[in-house]
Each structure stands twice: as C-alpha cells, then as structure tokens.
Scaffold this motif. Structure first.
Motif, PDB file in Angstrom:
ATOM      1  N   LEU A   1       0.884  -1.247   0.136  1.00 15.80           N
ATOM      2  CA  LEU A   1      -0.048  -0.052   0.188  1.00 15.80           C
ATOM      3  C   LEU A   1       0.722   1.168  -0.066  1.00 15.80           C
ATOM      4  O   LEU A   1       0.572   2.185  -0.590  1.00 15.80           O
ATOM      5  CB  LEU A   1      -0.888   0.185   1.138  1.00 15.80           C
ATOM      6  CG  LEU A   1      -1.884  -1.124   1.198  1.00 15.80           C
ATOM      7  CD1 LEU A   1      -2.786  -1.336   2.586  1.00 15.80           C
ATOM      8  CD2 LEU A   1      -2.973  -0.667   0.035  1.00 15.80           C
ATOM      9  N   LYS A   2       1.996   1.309   0.594  1.00 14.26           N
ATOM     10  CA  LYS A   2       3.012   2.326   0.625  1.00 14.26           C
ATOM     11  C   LYS A   2       3.510   2.758  -0.632  1.00 14.26           C
ATOM     12  O   LYS A   2       3.687   3.655  -1.157  1.00 14.26           O
ATOM     13  CB  LYS A   2       4.053   2.136   1.711  1.00 14.26           C
ATOM     14  CG  LYS A   2       3.618   2.514   3.225  1.00 14.26           C
ATOM     15  CD  LYS A   2       4.706   2.226   3.897  1.00 14.26           C
ATOM     16  CE  LYS A   2       4.401   2.660   5.548  1.00 14.26           C
ATOM     17  NZ  LYS A   2       5.659   2.650   6.390  1.00 14.26           N
ATOM     18  N   TYR A   3       3.667   1.460  -1.348  1.00 15.99           N
ATOM     19  CA  TYR A   3       4.392   1.417  -2.617  1.00 15.99           C
ATOM     20  C   TYR A   3       3.620   2.150  -3.820  1.00 15.99           C
ATOM     21  O   TYR A   3       3.888   2.909  -4.613  1.00 15.99           O
ATOM     22  CB  TYR A   3       4.820   0.125  -2.873  1.00 15.99           C
ATOM     23  CG  TYR A   3       6.062   0.036  -4.096  1.00 15.99           C
ATOM     24  CD1 TYR A   3       7.321   0.704  -3.646  1.00 15.99           C
ATOM     25  CD2 TYR A   3       5.813  -0.615  -5.188  1.00 15.99           C
ATOM     26  CE1 TYR A   3       8.176   0.878  -4.725  1.00 15.99           C
ATOM     27  CE2 TYR A   3       6.605  -0.567  -5.937  1.00 15.99           C
ATOM     28  CZ  TYR A   3       7.968   0.100  -5.980  1.00 15.99           C
ATOM     29  OH  TYR A   3       8.979   0.025  -6.948  1.00 15.99           O
ATOM     30  N   ILE A   4       2.369   1.720  -3.676  1.00 15.42           N
ATOM     31  CA  ILE A   4       1.220   2.080  -4.424  1.00 15.42           C
ATOM     32  C   ILE A   4       0.979   3.673  -4.410  1.00 15.42           C
ATOM     33  O   ILE A   4       0.972   4.411  -5.586  1.00 15.42           O
ATOM     34  CB  ILE A   4      -0.235   1.442  -4.474  1.00 15.42           C
ATOM     35  CG1 ILE A   4      -0.225  -0.062  -4.618  1.00 15.42           C
ATOM     36  CG2 ILE A   4      -1.347   2.010  -5.184  1.00 15.42           C
ATOM     37  CD1 ILE A   4      -1.289  -0.937  -4.333  1.00 15.42           C
ATOM     38  N   ALA A   5       1.220   4.082  -3.191  1.00 17.65           N
ATOM     39  CA  ALA A   5       0.821   5.660  -2.968  1.00 17.65           C
ATOM     40  C   ALA A   5       2.034   6.515  -3.521  1.00 17.65           C
ATOM     41  O   ALA A   5       1.884   7.446  -3.541  1.00 17.65           O
ATOM     42  CB  ALA A   5       0.529   5.687  -1.430  1.00 17.65           C
ATOM     43  N   MET A   6       3.170   5.848  -3.699  1.00 22.62           N
ATOM     44  CA  MET A   6       4.309   6.526  -4.281  1.00 22.62           C
ATOM     45  C   MET A   6       4.301   7.215  -5.609  1.00 22.62           C
ATOM     46  O   MET A   6       3.461   6.543  -6.259  1.00 22.62           O
ATOM     47  CB  MET A   6       5.587   5.638  -3.971  1.00 22.62           C
ATOM     48  CG  MET A   6       5.909   5.634  -2.611  1.00 22.62           C
ATOM     49  SD  MET A   6       7.519   4.389  -2.684  1.00 22.62           S
ATOM     50  CE  MET A   6       7.558   4.168  -0.689  1.00 22.62           C
ATOM     51  N   THR A   7       5.108   7.868  -5.866  1.00 20.93           N
ATOM     52  CA  THR A   7       5.189   8.482  -7.274  1.00 20.93           C
ATOM     53  C   THR A   7       6.210   7.504  -7.818  1.00 20.93           C
ATOM     54  O   THR A   7       6.902   6.636  -7.235  1.00 20.93           O
ATOM     55  CB  THR A   7       5.759   9.786  -7.334  1.00 20.93           C
ATOM     56  OG1 THR A   7       6.973  10.146  -6.796  1.00 20.93           O
ATOM     57  CG2 THR A   7       4.815  10.814  -6.555  1.00 20.93           C
ATOM     58  N   LYS A   8       6.299   7.699  -9.133  1.00 24.60           N
ATOM     59  CA  LYS A   8       7.155   6.827 -10.050  1.00 24.60           C
ATOM     60  C   LYS A   8       8.751   6.959  -9.598  1.00 24.60           C
ATOM     61  O   LYS A   8       9.417   6.145  -9.188  1.00 24.60           O
ATOM     62  CB  LYS A   8       7.127   7.182 -11.500  1.00 24.60           C
ATOM     63  CG  LYS A   8       8.278   6.238 -12.464  1.00 24.60           C
ATOM     64  CD  LYS A   8       8.128   6.633 -13.606  1.00 24.60           C
ATOM     65  CE  LYS A   8       9.161   5.766 -14.725  1.00 24.60           C
ATOM     66  NZ  LYS A   8       8.907   6.097 -16.228  1.00 24.60           N
TER      67      LYS A   8
ATOM     68  N   TYR B   1      -7.226  -1.918  -0.513  1.00 22.04           N
ATOM     69  CA  TYR B   1      -6.394  -1.899  -1.766  1.00 22.04           C
ATOM     70  C   TYR B   1      -6.870  -0.631  -2.700  1.00 22.04           C
ATOM     71  O   TYR B   1      -8.418  -0.720  -2.706  1.00 22.04           O
ATOM     72  CB  TYR B   1      -5.828  -2.966  -2.643  1.00 22.04           C
ATOM     73  CG  TYR B   1      -4.892  -3.590  -2.066  1.00 22.04           C
ATOM     74  CD1 TYR B   1      -3.258  -3.670  -2.266  1.00 22.04           C
ATOM     75  CD2 TYR B   1      -4.816  -4.442  -0.760  1.00 22.04           C
ATOM     76  CE1 TYR B   1      -2.266  -4.188  -1.704  1.00 22.04           C
ATOM     77  CE2 TYR B   1      -3.739  -5.259  -0.094  1.00 22.04           C
ATOM     78  CZ  TYR B   1      -2.511  -5.191  -0.811  1.00 22.04           C
ATOM     79  OH  TYR B   1      -1.525  -5.864  -0.191  1.00 22.04           O
ATOM     80  N   PRO B   2      -6.571   0.112  -3.127  1.00 24.20           N
ATOM     81  CA  PRO B   2      -7.367   0.920  -4.446  1.00 24.20           C
ATOM     82  C   PRO B   2      -7.841  -0.034  -5.355  1.00 24.20           C
ATOM     83  O   PRO B   2      -7.174  -0.997  -5.841  1.00 24.20           O
ATOM     84  CB  PRO B   2      -6.491   1.922  -4.652  1.00 24.20           C
ATOM     85  CG  PRO B   2      -5.034   1.289  -4.451  1.00 24.20           C
ATOM     86  CD  PRO B   2      -5.153   0.639  -3.351  1.00 24.20           C
ATOM     87  N   GLU B   3      -8.956   0.304  -5.825  1.00 24.88           N
ATOM     88  CA  GLU B   3      -9.586  -0.645  -7.096  1.00 24.88           C
ATOM     89  C   GLU B   3      -8.774  -0.498  -8.367  1.00 24.88           C
ATOM     90  O   GLU B   3      -8.683  -1.428  -9.120  1.00 24.88           O
ATOM     91  CB  GLU B   3     -10.939  -0.285  -7.180  1.00 24.88           C
ATOM     92  CG  GLU B   3     -12.141  -0.359  -5.950  1.00 24.88           C
ATOM     93  CD  GLU B   3     -13.276  -0.204  -6.408  1.00 24.88           C
ATOM     94  OE1 GLU B   3     -13.633   0.256  -7.708  1.00 24.88           O
ATOM     95  OE2 GLU B   3     -14.348  -0.423  -5.515  1.00 24.88           O
TER      96      GLU B   3
END
Length: 238
Positions: free
Chosen positions: A177-184, A232-234
């Motif tokens: 979840l932390k990784y998804i929320a990051m920028t590239k 998790y985001p959809e």
C-alpha cells in the motif's frame, strides 16, 4: 520462455510467458508449498503464495493480458522450408506488485527446504528448477532497477537463513500500500530499501510484528488471521 520486466511506473513486475510457461510455474507453486496445514507456522505465507499462484493461473487462462511475441520465424526461413506459419506466438502476462513478488521469492526459500525434506527424489524433481528460475528472474529484474552496490548487499541478504515461519504477512500489505501511494520517482528510489526490509526483517518489521501479535492474543488467533484495516485501491497505474 518465462520473463519478468518492471511495469512502466515501476509499481510492479509483469510476468510473461506462453500457456505452458505459466502453467508449469503454477503447478510448481502448488506442489512445493504443500497442502493446507502441512507446514506448521507457514500457513500465512502459503496463503500469500496461493494468491500469486491464482494470478498466474488466471493469466495462463487468458483472463489477464494477452500479447503477440515474435517467435524467430523469418520470411527467409519460411521460403527455405517451403511453408507459411505465424511469426508470432501468443503470450500471457499478469502484473504483480514489487513488494509482493519479492516476498514470494524469499518465502519460497523456506518452502523449497520443507519440500526437499519431504521428497526422497528431490535431486531429480521437475518442480524445483521451475521455482529456482522464478526466484532468479525476480532477482535479475530487481538488479536492473537498483544500483549495483545496493544489489550486492540485497543479494547477500537473500542468501541469509532468514525464515518466514510465523511471518506477519500483513507487513507485505503495508509495504504494498505504501508503494502504490508513491510516485514513480519515489518507487525507483525506495525499491532497494523495500527489498532489504523484506530480506532481513529489520527493526521496523519486528515492531510491526509485535503489534500484530498483541492484536492476535485477545482472541487467540493465529498471526496470519489478523486482518489489516487498510484497503487496496480498486485501480492504480502500473
């Protein structure tokens, strides 16, 4: 041939192959991780690997991505051999989050060891080479996206006898979840750190694990049975 490559935004890794590549990997997963309850203390990690196996199986069935890949058959070759055939093969693929995939590669070390102890013919086993290649591909893909000096440190950490017995698998969700929320850019910079956190089970993981154990004690639940509240985001960009 089974391949892995980082997704455009470095959110995860795309696992690709033809039907037989993915089916072989799926069958190897099922065989090596054993049956439910077979390995005490590993049920949480087994469930985690089953989740990855589920995605691979559905990819092989064409439920994820379908691609056409050049198969090496040139026009000159067809003329020389006197036949006409497609110059592309159908490949299937699925994207897996980076932390999830790294954890799978680490957890498989334990399951391989457990499997070998229960298999009298492990030297000639057809499933173990498939698992070894899976782990090697994960590391090879990781190497292509982090500095060489950091990769060497991570490789040494991967070789350490760290066990996932009674692992707090919720930690993988936290990192996902932390990784998804990051920028590239943030993902590119933090990938080696996340790999190390999963490989060495540092003080952050130990503190998190104690919190999970505290939550598990009142209801006398197993550590893997404690649910995380975050969802998790959809949808997100790979």
């Amino acid at each position: 041939m089974l391949t892995m490559m980082s997704t455009p935004n470095h959110t995860g890794v795309k696992i690709s192959g033809d039907y037989f590549d993915l089916d072989d990997l799926n069958q190897a997963f099922y065989k090596v991780i054993g049956k439910e309850g077979q390995f005490h203390g590993y049920e949480g990690s087994r469930m985690r690997l089953l989740g990855l196996s589920y995605e691979i199986r559905h990819a092989a069935q064409g439920d994820r991505n379908v691609e056409f890949v050049f198969n090496g058959l040139h026009e000159h070759m067809m003329k020389e051999k006197g036949f006409i055939a497609p110059d592309k093969n159908i490949y299937f693929s699925v994207e897996i989050l980076w932390p999830e995939l790294i954890y799978a590669a680490i957890a498989m070390k334990d399951f391989v060891s457990l499997y070998q102890k229960n298999s009298s013919k492990s030297v000639w086993d057809i499933h173990l080479p498939v698992i070894y290649r899976f782990q090697s591909l994960v590391l090879d893909c990781l190497q292509g996206h982090i500095p060489d000096n950091q990769y060497e440190i991570i490789l040494q950490a991967f070789d350490q006898p760290v066990t996932v017995n009674n692992y707090a698998i919720q930690y993988v969700d936290l990192l996902n979840l932390k990784y998804i929320a990051m920028t590239k850019e943030e993902r590119e910079q933090s990938l080696s750190t996340i790999a190390m956190k999963l490989a060495v089970q540092d003080k952050d993981y130990q503190a998190f694990r104690q919190q999970v154990l505290a939550a598990a004690t009142p209801g006398k639940k197993q550590i893997h049975e404690i649910e995380v509240s975050a969802k998790y985001p959809e949808d997100f960009d790979w």
